[in-house]
Design a protein around this motif. Sequence first.
Motif, PDB file in Angstrom:
ATOM      1  N   SER A 122      -6.861   0.128  -2.175  1.00  0.00           N
ATOM      2  CA  SER A 122      -7.755  -0.750  -2.943  1.00  0.00           C
ATOM      3  C   SER A 122      -7.336  -0.754  -4.410  1.00  0.00           C
ATOM      4  O   SER A 122      -7.310  -1.789  -5.069  1.00  0.00           O
ATOM      5  N   SER A 163       0.819  -1.226   0.000  1.00  0.00           N
ATOM      6  CA  SER A 163       0.000   0.000   0.000  1.00  0.00           C
ATOM      7  C   SER A 163       0.844   1.263   0.000  1.00  0.00           C
ATOM      8  O   SER A 163       1.930   1.309   0.586  1.00  0.00           O
ATOM      9  N   THR A 223     -10.397  -4.426   1.564  1.00  0.00           N
ATOM     10  CA  THR A 223     -11.575  -4.117   2.387  1.00  0.00           C
ATOM     11  C   THR A 223     -12.752  -5.034   2.043  1.00  0.00           C
ATOM     12  O   THR A 223     -12.784  -5.654   0.971  1.00  0.00           O
TER      13      THR A 223
END
Length: 397
Positions: free
Chosen positions: A140, A134, A379
């Motif tokens: 995402s 990330s 998520t």
Amino acid sequence: MSDLETFRTETRAWLEANCPPEMREPVRDEEDVYWGGRNASFKSDAQKAWFEACLAKGYTVPAWPKDYGGAGLNPAEAKVLRQEMSRINARPPLSSFGIWMLGPALLHFGTEGQKQRFLNEIARGEIRWCQGYSEPGSGSDLVSLQTYGEDKGDHWVVNGQKVWTSYADKCDWIFCLVRTDKTNKYQGITFMLFDMASEGVSTKPIKLISGNSPFCETFMEDVSVPKSYGEDVPAYVGEINRGWDVAKYLLGHEREMISGAGGGDRTAAIGAAMKRHAAKAGDEIDPVLRAELAMFDVDALAYAAMGEKFLDEIKVGKAHPAQPNMMKYVGTELNKRRHELMMATGGSRALEWESDETDGGKPSRNWLRTKANSIEGGTSEVMLNVISKRILDLPGS
Ligand SMILES: Cc1cc2nc3c(=O)[nH]c(=O)nc-3n(C[C@H](O)[C@H](O)[C@H](O)COP(=O)(O)OP(=O)(O)OC[C@H]3O[C@@H](n4cnc5c(N)ncnc54)[C@H](O)[C@@H]3O)c2cc1C
């Protein structure tokens, strides 16, 4: 007696002889987990004895080949070992991102030289790995990542920033996604491996709502990453610019790990436990809450059964490739529900934050930690997108 029955009998006897009673207690917090690494220390003699016994037997990574530090168990034997460990609530002897994430990726994509070196180091708990995926602005939508490695012939010069890098400040090496071709979004990323002690790498811990600080911002400033660590040991997994394939494969294993699939029914049957707990405290459990506990128990047992089925399907190559997303979604939402119920059963006392009685507010801190379960590793919303598209075959927007 079949070979598998003999294996079960021997495994049970071995566990009885080698797993100390302290290692059969539930893990209460981070310190109860042995992560290995250059700076590792054991919390207790029991933790050390358990790790060493498992290491000698290849049981830190039981299903990996013996050449790479495992016990070479076949899928059926690995399942028996898991069941027998679960039966006595044995803790994992070694936890690591190397075992759960990098190891499976190396077994699939690594060269023989990489496997010999890195898998053995992981199995022995010598090197603790962190995950550099990330970035600020790329979570995402991971493929938009910007950390860049400029090609200098025999090495790259890497610049950029990662975020939410779990335990980066405690880890020895990083598996890191680095853009190496700015003109190609998907086929312009390389899956690099480098030492966190390299010049130009620094970390800054981020504090969580629970008060703990399990993850960091990780900065890379002109970090020189050699393309090779020796004969047949490239510093990247798979091919240069094809790291996205490795990254996705690894994410499947990460999601499977976070889902807790295969943990047996340990997360189930909290209803009875909560009732006993409340009875001890002299409380009556509200009938509505009791019904919620019962519903949770049923769902958790169903999830445990689904996990067993999923693992069996993986072993015979019949699992849907997107199934870890489903397991991750259900497993993490269930874990959040479990802690919500534990807090609800505990009433206002459960919110206590500092006393010795709760060991410094462990229940409430653990409850807050579960909020991250449906974010880390992708998520719940993103998991639902994947399930809709790849498993249910629903039309995308
Ligand atoms: C405890 C913890 C540990 C972590 N450890 C690591 C680690 O070790 N290494 C690492 O690289 N990363 C790590 N992460 C980061 C994690 O992978 C990201 O937080 C996660 O992928 C989400 O990305 P984001 O935080 O950028 O949120 P965003 O992607 O910005 O999402 C924000 C919100 O928008 C929603 N959303 C985004 N896109 C869509 C969409 N297409 N459809 C519907 N909703 C959408 C999300 O569901 C979310 O609610 C960790 C995170 C946590 C919480």
